[in-house]
Design an enzyme around this catalytic site. Structure first.
Site, short mmCIF file in Angstrom:
data_model
loop_
_atom_site.label_atom_id
_atom_site.label_comp_id
_atom_site.label_asym_id
_atom_site.label_seq_id
_atom_site.Cartn_x
_atom_site.Cartn_y
_atom_site.Cartn_z
N LYS A 197 6.94 9.17 11.51
CA LYS A 197 5.50 9.27 11.72
C LYS A 197 5.18 9.34 13.21
CE LYS A 197 5.42 5.48 9.55
NZ LYS A 197 5.16 4.21 8.85
N THR A 229 -7.05 1.61 12.40
CA THR A 229 -5.84 2.18 11.81
C THR A 229 -4.86 1.11 11.35
OG1 THR A 229 -4.87 2.38 14.02
CG2 THR A 229 -6.00 4.33 13.14
N GLY A 231 -2.69 -1.05 9.15
CA GLY A 231 -2.14 -0.86 7.82
C GLY A 231 -1.79 0.57 7.47
N THR A 232 -1.85 1.46 8.46
CA THR A 232 -1.56 2.87 8.18
C THR A 232 -0.15 3.07 7.63
OG1 THR A 232 -3.05 3.51 9.98
CG2 THR A 232 -1.51 5.19 9.19
N GLY A 233 0.83 2.41 8.26
CA GLY A 233 2.21 2.58 7.82
C GLY A 233 2.45 2.02 6.43
N CYS A 234 1.92 0.84 6.16
CA CYS A 234 2.05 0.24 4.83
C CYS A 234 1.41 1.14 3.77
CB CYS A 234 1.38 -1.13 4.79
SG CYS A 234 2.02 -2.34 5.96
#
Length: 290
Positions: A197, A229, A231-234
């Site tokens: 990402k 943003t 929590g974007t990865g989770c």
């Protein structure tokens, strides 16, 4: 009007829910602020039409300003959560997030894979969580080797961001070509596929790279100027896991997840004084026709 309709329809089709509900077991930490971790994962899976069950690996005291405390969950209790969920409800995909330390990684590995009679042959989406949005470490340094040795080779796909990819590979990543090189090196760790990402890079366009089945897929989107943003990865990894659980091929699951995350960022509710949470429930407005 026609152009707007085309864009909306394309996004809606990607985010539409297959007939299979899709059971996702989430193994991750709890976020008291509700934007990331178990809380963000449950919201994501639910909004995409899946069924979320959980095994909590750690409790965190945090809000949009940062992580202020971590309370460890006993390893045996983590194993018990996993075993009880899988022996009764089952899972079509497992999503792993925050693991915190070596013994937690070993516990998950032993529970899922060590004993042949209890090996759960379920696709694994591994989000290599190492740092919180504000930079706080969420994985102890000595646990990186265990992550590489035990879980990455079992993963259908790993989903590191740029700082995590740099930590795993030792490479400096500044360009898209750097991302491609790092993704290739990450693939050599044994995962079936890598989604690297690019949100931490600079520039007006954000590029993610998916290496899958010998193909490099670039997913690009305009950078959205917002602090919200968290929590974007989770969310991204859980959205992928939901797609896999619902029977989508990996590439299709990633494309749908990418669209879901972008809309969640655009529809962030603006909560908190720091890095606020995403608008996980934006699809509910679409389905209501709002």
């Amino acid at each position: 009007m026609r152009r707007w309709w085309g864009r909306w329809w394309k996004r809606f089709v990607r985010c539409s829910v297959p007939e299979t509900i899709g059971r996702v077991l989430i193994i991750a930490g709890s976020d008291s602020g509700g934007g990331a971790g178990i809380q963000g994962d449950i919201k994501t899976v639910t909004c995409l039409g899946g069924y979320a069950s959980t095994a909590i690996t750690a409790l965190t005291a945090q809000n949009t300003m940062g992580v202020f405390g971590i309370h460890e969950v006993p390893d045996a209790f983590i194993a018990q959560q996993i075993e009880l969920v899988l022996s009764d409800i089952g899972a079509d995909c497992i999503k792993i997030g925050m693991l915190h330390k070596t013994s937690v990684i070993e516990t998950i590995y032993n529970t899922l894979y060590r004993v042949p009679s209890t090996e759960y042959r379920v696709p694994l989406v591994l989000d290599t969580v190492m740092f919180a949005k504000g930079g706080a470490p969420l994985l102890q340094p000595d646990a990186v080797d265990a992550l590489k040795k035990l879980l990455i080779p079992r993963a259908l796909v790993i989903t590191p961001n740029i700082p995590e990819a740099e930590h795993l590979t030792g490479l400096k990543i500044a360009t898209v070509d750097d991302m491609k090189n790092a993704a290739q090196q990450l693939l050599s760790l044994g995962a079936n596929a890598v989604l690297l990402k690019g949100g931490h890079a600079t520039g007006d366009v954000v590029t993610d790279i998916l290496l899958c089945d010998g193909e490099a897929v670039l997913l690009t989107s305009p950078r959205i100027d917002t602090p919200h943003t968290h929590g974007t990865g989770c969310t991204y990894a859980s959205a992928i896991a939901t797609g896999i659980a619902q029977g989508l091929a990996l590439k299709e699951a990633v494309l749908r997840a990418h669209d879901y995350v972008m809309e969640a960022i655009r529809n962030a509710p603006g909560l908190g004084h720091g890095h606020g949470p995403l608008g996980h429930n934006h699809l509910l407005s679409v389905r209501r026709g709002e």
